[in-house]
Scaffold this active site. Sequence first.
Site, short mmCIF file in Angstrom:
data_model
loop_
_atom_site.label_atom_id
_atom_site.label_comp_id
_atom_site.label_asym_id
_atom_site.label_seq_id
_atom_site.Cartn_x
_atom_site.Cartn_y
_atom_site.Cartn_z
N LEU A 1 4.82 -1.37 2.81
CA LEU A 1 4.34 -0.02 2.55
C LEU A 1 5.34 0.74 1.69
O LEU A 1 6.55 0.55 1.81
CB LEU A 1 4.15 0.74 3.87
CG LEU A 1 3.13 0.13 4.84
CD1 LEU A 1 3.24 0.81 6.19
CD2 LEU A 1 1.74 0.27 4.28
N LYS A 2 4.79 1.60 0.86
CA LYS A 2 5.61 2.51 0.05
C LYS A 2 5.20 3.91 0.49
O LYS A 2 4.09 4.34 0.20
CB LYS A 2 5.29 2.25 -1.43
CG LYS A 2 5.94 3.17 -2.43
CD LYS A 2 5.57 2.73 -3.87
CE LYS A 2 6.29 3.57 -4.90
NZ LYS A 2 5.46 4.49 -5.63
N VAL A 3 6.06 4.59 1.23
CA VAL A 3 5.66 5.79 1.97
C VAL A 3 6.49 7.01 1.56
O VAL A 3 7.70 6.88 1.41
CB VAL A 3 5.85 5.55 3.49
CG1 VAL A 3 5.29 6.71 4.31
CG2 VAL A 3 5.18 4.26 3.92
N VAL B 1 0.86 -1.20 0.00
CA VAL B 1 0.00 0.00 0.00
C VAL B 1 0.89 1.24 0.00
O VAL B 1 1.92 1.28 0.68
CB VAL B 1 -0.96 0.01 1.20
CG1 VAL B 1 -1.78 1.28 1.23
CG2 VAL B 1 -1.88 -1.20 1.13
#
Lengths: 411, 606
Positions: free
Chosen positions: A187-189, A154
Site C-alpha cells: 500500500l501507498k498511503v 494500491v
Amino acid sequence: MQTGKRLRLKRIFGEDGRSVVVAADHGLMLGPIRGVVNLRETLTRVIQGGPDAILLTPGQASSLVDLFHGRDAPALLVRADWTNAFRDKTYTLPARVIRDVGTVKVDDALALGASGIVVYLFIGLGDEDEEAKNIKTISMFSRECEKRGMPLIVEPLPMGERVTKANYVDLVNLSVKMAAELGADALKVPYTGDPYTFERTVKAAGGIPVLALGGYSGVTIRDSLEVVEEVMQAGGAGIVYGRNIVQAQDPGEMVRLVRSIVHEGRSVLEVVGAAKKGRISLRVEPAACVGCNLCTAVCSLYHYGKIDIGRARLRVVQEWPSGAKPVVCVQCGKCITVCPTGALKKGSKGNVELVEELCTSCMACVESCPQKVILFNEEANRPLLCDLCGGVPQCAEWCGTAAIRVVEEDV
Amino acid sequence: MFEMKGGYTGRVLCFDLSLKKARVDSLSEKEAFLMLGGKGLGALCLYRSLRGKEDPLSPENPLIVSTGPLTGTIAPTGTKFSIVTKSPQTGVFLDSNCGGMFGVQLKRAGYDMLIIKGSAEAPSVLVVDENGAELRPSKLWGRTTFETIVELRKEFPVHSFLIVGPAGERLAPISGLMTDDMRSAGRGGSGAVMGSKRLKAIVVGGKRPIEVYDPDGLKRAAWVVRRMLRLHEVTARSLPRHGTVNIIEAVNEMGALPTRNFQKGRFEGASELSGEKWRSGLWRADKGCYGCTIRCGKIAVLNDKWVDGPDYETIWAFGPNCGIKNAKTIAMANYLCDAYGLDTISTGVTISFLMELYEKGFIRELDGLRPAWGDDEVFIRLVEKACKGEDCGRMVEQGVARLSRKFPGSESFAMHVKGLEIPAYEPRAAKGMGLGYATSDRGACHLRGYTAGQELLGYGGGVDPYTIEGKARLVIDRQDEKAVIDSSGLCFFAFYAITLKELHRMVVACTGQPYKDWYDFMRIGERVYNLTRLFNVREGLTRKDDSLPRRFLNEPMTEGPGKGQVVELEPMLSEYYRLRGWDEKGEPKMETLDRLGLKELLGSNG
C-alpha cells in the site's frame, strides 16, 4: 503467492522488507511541475542515491528504460491509472469532479519490465457511482495481477466532498482495509500526520507492507525526513517520496538521507546534523524574523511548564508596521566578567552557568547584559540565564524562518 | 472559582461602563467543555445576556471579546479571538474573528473573556490588566485609528489595543474595530457597538502565565502542526508568498470573481491584481500574527504611507467589484478604511451598488460626482466621503440593505444577506457558496461555510460547482468545522494543512478536558451553529431571511463557465434544514437541541 509476485516484490522491498520509492509520475496528473520537466536528468541524479524503486508512467518508462539497466538498478513501478484529483488551483485548470481511469493493462506493465503497478483507490467521493467504478477497476487489476504474477500496489486516498476535518483518519483506515481486501500486495498511503494514528493505519493493513506517501515538499529537508522517521516508528515499511526528492536541491543526497533512516534506522537529528556535540552558540538573522513569538512561548514552556512569553530567556522586539527582531543570549560572557563573586562560569555547552551558592543576588549580571536578556526571578532571588536548553536550544528548533539558529563554536 | 487545568485562565472580566464597575466571574468548566471558547463561549454569553429584539446600539447589548483555549499558547496560529455582539447592521448574531496580539494580551492579563456592557458618560478608554479594569476619559475621540495607536503607544508601550475609528464613533453600521497591530474585526458593525458605548479603545496587557495541563504533550502536538504547515503548499508557499490574493486568477478563471456588483463573473483586469503582481509592485513586507509563520499579511507602501494589506477580499471589493484596475487606488482605499474604521468589503459593495444605481439611472449624480464603473478618481472621493461621513458618504456608511430601501426596484441587485454585504465569490458559479451565504449565522460571509476551496479551487479533489446535489451536507460540514476553529483560538488558514485530529490533541494536552476524539469537535461546531440559530430565531428571523438577492436566483449568468446558471436555493435550503435537524421554518427541533446538550445548557432560557 506465485513466484513472479514474490520475486518482483523482493525487487521492491529487498532483504529487510523495507523500501525507499521515488515517485516521478506527476507529469500525467499535474503537468510540467518543477523536478519532472527534464525527467532523465532528475532521475539520473536520483539513482545516484540508490532508491529501491522508481514509479513512472508507462510512457516515461519506455523512454527511460536504460536508467533501469544493471544489477543494482532500482525496480520499475508503473502507474496504471490517471486521475485529475490533485489538480487544484496550484496547477493549471482545477478539477471539478474527481475522475479516475485505468491507462494500461497488467500485460503492458509486464512488457515494460515492471516490478509492480500502482493504482489509486478513492474514498469520500460525492458521486458513489464513481467510487464503485473505481473499485471495479482495482478488482480487475487485482485479478490480472494474480494471473500474471505482478505485485499490485494500491494507493488509498480520502478525497472528495464527503471528507471532513473529522473523518479523515477513519477514511484512511477504511480505504486501507478495503485495499487489503481487494488483494493489494503493498500500500501507498497518505501519512496521517502523527505516528500514533499511523500505527493504527498500519494495523488496518493487516500485515501488508505500508509505504507512506509525501505530497507537497517541505520547507526544509528536516520537515520531510521527520515524516520518514515517524512512519518507520509507526511500523511502516518505507516511504514513497516524489516532490520531496525530485524537487530537492540534490535529489541523490536526499535519497541517501531517506535510505539511512529507512534501512539503517538512523534518527533525523543524526542525519541532518542538528545534534551538536561541542560548544554551541545562538545567532540571529533579524531580517528573517516575523515576530511570531513561538520562540519565547516555547522557551517559557520548556523552562517553566507554562506559557509566559514575558519571562522567556530571549525576547522579540516588534517593529512597526511589520517585522521584528529576536534578541537572544549570544554567550558573550560579559556577565561572567562582571560577576563579583565568580558565581557565573562557562558551561559545557557554551552556556553561562550559575553556581547557586556563590550568587549574592547583586543583579550585576542583569544590569550589565548588553542584550538585556538576563531576567531576575524575584521568588528565587536568582538571575534567569539562557541555558541553551541542554544543547538543543528550543527557540532555534521552533523558529520557522531560521531567524534564530545554532552555530558550533570553534574551540 | 474552579481549578482550570490549563489553556483557560478560568476568569471572565465583566465591566459595566454605566456603573464604572468591574466584576470577575469564573468560567464554568462544563460550558468551556461544551462551547470550547472564542465564538462558542461568546455566543453562549450573548444568548444569555439578551432576551431578543433589543436595539444593538443600546447599552444592554454587550460587546464580548472572547479568546480560545489555544490563544496565546505554542499552538501554531494560536492568535485568534472573537468579537461577539448583536450586529447593528443585521440585527442578529455577530461574531468577528481577529488575529494579532490583543487576544494573547487579554489572556496574559488573566481573562478568557471580556464582557462590556452599558455606556460611558463621555468618550473613554478602558484599561485592562491583572488588577482588573479602569475606565479613563479620553481625548482621542475623533482621531483616526493610526493617530490613536501613536498616542496610546506613548502611554502604553507594551499593551495591545482594540480601537474604534471615527466611523464607529458616529455609529456607521458598516464600521469595524482595529487592533494596534492593524488586524481588523471588520464585519457586521462591531465598531458602531463600541462607538455607542463611547469607548474609543480597550487597552489590555499583563504578565500572567498561561498554564498548560500537559506541557510535553502540547509541545509534541504543536510540533506536528508546525511541521504540517511547512509541508502543505498553501501554508508553506502560496499564502506566505502571495497572501490571500493568491487565488484571484483561479477564481476569475472559474468565472466566479464577482465583477461590477455581481453583474459578471470575470474581470478583465484580474491578472493585473495577482499575488505576483502585488509582490513585484506595492508590497514591501510580509506580516504574520502571534504564533504564526504563514505570514499571509502583506504591507504595501504607497507614497509615504504604510498600508496593511490589501488582502483578497479588499482587493476584490474595491477592484473588480467596482471596475477598478489600479492597484494604487485599491491600496489607498484600504488605507482610508483602516484609518477611519470601515469594513472594506461592505464599503466596496455599497459603492458598487451606487455605481449600478447610477448605471441604471436611479441616480444622476452624488454631490456632483458621477459614480461610473472604474472611475478611480470618483471612487476614491466616495471612499473618502464614506470614511469621513461627509455628504453622500452618509449613504455609503449605511450599507447596501438600508440604502436600497430608498430606491424601490433596486432590491434585486442589492447584494446582501440579512443586511451584510456579500463577499468575493459568485454563488451562481459555486452554489455551495450560495447556500453558505444564505445560512451563515451573521449574514453573507464567505468563511462560514467555505465551499469555494472545493468548488472553485479544486482543493481536496474538487466538487462540481454547478450541481446542488450534496451541497447542503458540504455547507454544514464546512460551517461546523469553521465554528469550532473560531472557538479554539486557532486560525482557519492552519486547517489547509491540519485536521480536527491535531486540534483535538492540542486542546486535550493544553486543557486536560476529557474530549473523547476529534468528532467531539465537530459536535462543538454543530452546537455553536444551533445556538447562534436559536439566537437569530429569537430575533425574529425566519426562512425568508435565509435568502439571496434576486440577481442570484433569477438572473442567469451571461458568460464564462457558469453561463446560464442561477442558484436553485429552495431545494438546497430544505435539505439543509432537514440535515441540520431544523423544522421547515428553520428552527432547531427540540430533539436536535437535546442531542447536542443545548436543551440542558440553556435550561429555562431555552
